[in-house]
Scaffold this active site. Structure first.
Site, PDB file in Angstrom:
ATOM      1  CE1 TYR A 162      43.801  38.185  25.938  1.00  0.00           C
ATOM      2  CE2 TYR A 162      45.282  37.009  24.262  1.00  0.00           C
ATOM      3  CZ  TYR A 162      44.567  38.131  24.839  1.00  0.00           C
ATOM      4  OH  TYR A 162      44.989  39.460  24.573  1.00  0.00           O
ATOM      5  CE  LYS A 166      41.639  39.599  23.296  1.00  0.00           C
ATOM      6  NZ  LYS A 166      40.890  41.072  23.598  1.00  0.00           N
TER       7      LYS A 166
HETATM    8  P1  NDP Z   1      45.895  46.153  30.339  1.00  0.00           P
HETATM    9  O1  NDP Z   1      45.547  45.080  31.377  1.00  0.00           O
HETATM   10  O2  NDP Z   1      46.990  47.208  30.480  1.00  0.00           O
HETATM   11  O3  NDP Z   1      44.464  46.951  30.325  1.00  0.00           O
HETATM   12  C1  NDP Z   1      43.215  46.118  30.202  1.00  0.00           C
HETATM   13  C2  NDP Z   1      42.005  47.001  30.846  1.00  0.00           C
HETATM   14  O4  NDP Z   1      40.738  46.295  30.520  1.00  0.00           O
HETATM   15  C3  NDP Z   1      42.365  47.370  32.139  1.00  0.00           C
HETATM   16  O5  NDP Z   1      41.952  48.823  32.298  1.00  0.00           O
HETATM   17  C4  NDP Z   1      41.205  46.626  32.842  1.00  0.00           C
HETATM   18  O6  NDP Z   1      40.818  47.132  33.905  1.00  0.00           O
HETATM   19  C5  NDP Z   1      40.001  46.636  31.529  1.00  0.00           C
HETATM   20  N1  NDP Z   1      39.124  45.572  31.710  1.00  0.00           N
HETATM   21  C6  NDP Z   1      39.486  44.141  31.798  1.00  0.00           C
HETATM   22  N2  NDP Z   1      38.134  43.524  32.031  1.00  0.00           N
HETATM   23  C7  NDP Z   1      37.483  44.326  32.268  1.00  0.00           C
HETATM   24  C8  NDP Z   1      35.902  44.393  32.674  1.00  0.00           C
HETATM   25  N3  NDP Z   1      35.208  43.180  32.690  1.00  0.00           N
HETATM   26  N4  NDP Z   1      35.295  45.645  32.697  1.00  0.00           N
HETATM   27  C9  NDP Z   1      35.889  46.818  32.592  1.00  0.00           C
HETATM   28  N5  NDP Z   1      37.324  46.802  32.089  1.00  0.00           N
HETATM   29  C10 NDP Z   1      37.966  45.770  32.140  1.00  0.00           C
HETATM   30  O7  NDP Z   1      45.765  45.325  28.991  1.00  0.00           O
HETATM   31  P2  NDP Z   1      46.454  45.825  27.576  1.00  0.00           P
HETATM   32  O8  NDP Z   1      46.249  47.420  27.387  1.00  0.00           O
HETATM   33  O9  NDP Z   1      47.687  45.204  27.111  1.00  0.00           O
HETATM   34  O10 NDP Z   1      45.295  45.483  26.390  1.00  0.00           O
HETATM   35  C11 NDP Z   1      44.462  45.868  25.971  1.00  0.00           C
HETATM   36  C12 NDP Z   1      43.508  45.090  25.235  1.00  0.00           C
HETATM   37  O11 NDP Z   1      44.626  44.424  24.047  1.00  0.00           O
HETATM   38  C13 NDP Z   1      43.041  43.818  25.785  1.00  0.00           C
HETATM   39  O12 NDP Z   1      41.710  43.351  25.006  1.00  0.00           O
HETATM   40  C14 NDP Z   1      43.938  42.557  25.166  1.00  0.00           C
HETATM   41  O13 NDP Z   1      43.489  41.338  25.188  1.00  0.00           O
HETATM   42  C15 NDP Z   1      44.390  43.213  23.768  1.00  0.00           C
HETATM   43  N6  NDP Z   1      45.684  42.606  23.465  1.00  0.00           N
HETATM   44  C16 NDP Z   1      46.986  43.081  24.145  1.00  0.00           C
HETATM   45  C17 NDP Z   1      48.041  42.574  23.743  1.00  0.00           C
HETATM   46  C18 NDP Z   1      49.228  43.124  24.390  1.00  0.00           C
HETATM   47  O14 NDP Z   1      50.456  42.652  23.634  1.00  0.00           O
HETATM   48  N7  NDP Z   1      49.439  43.872  25.384  1.00  0.00           N
HETATM   49  C19 NDP Z   1      48.238  41.961  22.364  1.00  0.00           C
HETATM   50  C20 NDP Z   1      46.919  41.664  21.844  1.00  0.00           C
HETATM   51  C21 NDP Z   1      45.735  42.061  22.274  1.00  0.00           C
HETATM   52  P3  NDP Z   1      41.255  46.475  35.398  1.00  0.00           P
HETATM   53  O15 NDP Z   1      42.714  46.442  35.456  1.00  0.00           O
HETATM   54  O16 NDP Z   1      40.660  47.187  36.375  1.00  0.00           O
HETATM   55  O17 NDP Z   1      40.673  45.179  35.393  1.00  0.00           O
END
Ligand code: NDP
Length: 254
Positions: A162, A166
Site C-alpha cells: 500500500y 501511494k
Molecule cells: P473504500 O474501501 O471505502 O472505497 C474504495 C473504493 O475504491 C471502493 O468503491 C472500491 O470498490 C474502489 N476500488 C478499489 N479498487 C478498485 C478498482 N480496481 N477499480 C475500481 N474501483 C476500485 O475506501 P476509502 O473511501 O477509505 O478510500 C478511498 C481512497 O482514499 C483510497 O485510495 C484510499 O487508499 C485512500 N485513503 C483512505 C484513507 C482512510 O483513512 N480511509 C487514508 C488515506 C488514503 P470495491 O469496493 O468494489 O472494490
C-alpha cells in the site's frame, strides 16, 4: 461565493464510490457537487454503490452518473471514459480515488497481494490519467487529483504494498504535472491521514485510541475534509499549484 472558488458548470469523474456508497469517494463527489459540478462516480463490485452516490449528487441539483469499472483493466477504463463523456459531455476534473489495502508483513506478503494493490492503486491511476489527459489536452485545461496517503509519505509496518503504491502516486503526480503543465492542466495529490470510512472501521479499538493520541487536532478526519481539499485544488483559486501533495491528516505527520 468568491468566483475563484466556484466550480459552476464543471464536470468531474471520481473513481471509487466506497462500499455501500460510503467513503472518501462519496465525500469528494458531494463536495464537488455542492460547488456546482456534475459528477460521474464509479464502483467496481456493484453498480449500486456508485448509483447511491450519483443519487446523492442529483439530490444536490447536479447531474450524477454512475458507471461500473475496474480501474486496473484498460478495456474497462476505456469504456468508463466513453460512458462518462456520453453522460457529462466533457471531463474537466479527474479524481483518482479508487484504492484497496491488502495488509501483511513483508515476510508473509504474497505476490498476489502485492500485485492487486499496485494494480488498483497505481496502475488504475495511470490508466485513468492517460485517458483523461487525452481529453484535457484537447480542451487545453483540466485538473487531475490523485488520492494518495500519509502512508506513502512515512511508511507503515504491514503496508509495504500500500505505501509503495501511494508513494508511487506522488512520483507519478510530479512527473505528469511537469508533462502536462504547458497544456493548462494541473496535477496534484491529496494525502489523507486517518479518515472515518469502511477502511478504518476495521481497526481494533486499542489501535484507534493509539492513533488518536498522535493527531494534534484530536479526531479522525471525515470524507468531507478530503472533499474540501479536492474542491480547492480543482478550483481556479489553485490554478498556480501543480505537482504538490496536500496532506489532510489533522497534523498527524507534521
Ligand atoms: P473504500 O474501501 O471505502 O472505497 C474504495 C473504493 O475504491 C471502493 O468503491 C472500491 O470498490 C474502489 N476500488 C478499489 N479498487 C478498485 C478498482 N480496481 N477499480 C475500481 N474501483 C476500485 O475506501 P476509502 O473511501 O477509505 O478510500 C478511498 C481512497 O482514499 C483510497 O485510495 C484510499 O487508499 C485512500 N485513503 C483512505 C484513507 C482512510 O483513512 N480511509 C487514508 C488515506 C488514503 P470495491 O469496493 O468494489 O472494490
Amino acid at each position: 461565493m468568491n468566483v475563484k472558488y466556484s466550480l459552476e458548470g464543471k464536470t468531474a469523474l471520481v473513481t471509487g464510490a466506497g462500499r455501500g456508497g460510503r467513503g472518501i469517494g462519496r465525500g469528494i463527489a458531494l463536495a464537488l457537487a455542492e460547488a456546482g459540478v456534475d459528477v460521474c462516480i464509479t464502483s467496481r463490485s456493484t453498480l449500486a454503490d456508485a448509483e447511491a452516490v450519483a443519487e446523492a449528487v442529483r439530490e444536490l441539483g447536479r447531474k450524477g452518473v454512475a458507471v461500473q469499472c475496474d480501474v486496473a483493466d484498460a478495456a474497462s477504463v476505456e469504456s468508463l471514459f466513453e460512458q462518462a463523456l456520453a453522460g457529462l459531455g466533457k471531463i474537466d476534473i479527474l479524481v483518482n480515488n479508487a484504492g484497496i489495502t491488502r495488509d501483511g508483513l513483508l515476510l508473509r506478503m504474497t505476490e498476489e497481494a502485492w500485485d492487486s494493490v499496485l494494480d488498483s492503486n497505481l496502475k488504475g491511476a495511470f490508466l485513468c490519467t492517460r485517458a483523461a489527459a487525452k481529453i484535457m489536452v484537447k480542451q487545453r485545461s483540466g485538473r487531475i487529483i490523485n488520492i494518495t496517503s500519509v502512508m506513502g509519505q512515512i511508511g507503515n509496518p504491514g503496508q509495504a504494498n500500500y505505501s509503495a503504491s501511494k508513494a508511487g502516486l506522488i512520483g507519478f503526480t510530479r512527473t505528469v504535472a511537469r508533462e502536462l503543465g504547458a497544456r493548462g492542466i494541473t496535477v496534484n495529490a491529496v494525502a489523507p491521514g486517518f479518515i472515518d470510512t469502511n477502511m478504518t472501521d476495521a481497526l481494533p479499538e486499542n489501535l484507534r485510541e493509539g492513533i488518536l493520541a498522535k493527531i494534534p487536532l484530536g479526531r479522525f478526519g471525515s470524507p468531507e475534509d478530503v472533499g474540501a481539499a479536492v474542491t480547492f485544488l480543482a478550483s481556479e483559486a489553485a490554478s498556480y499549484i501543480t505537482g504538490q501533495t496536500l496532506t489532510v491528516d489533522g497534523g498527524m505527520i507534521v
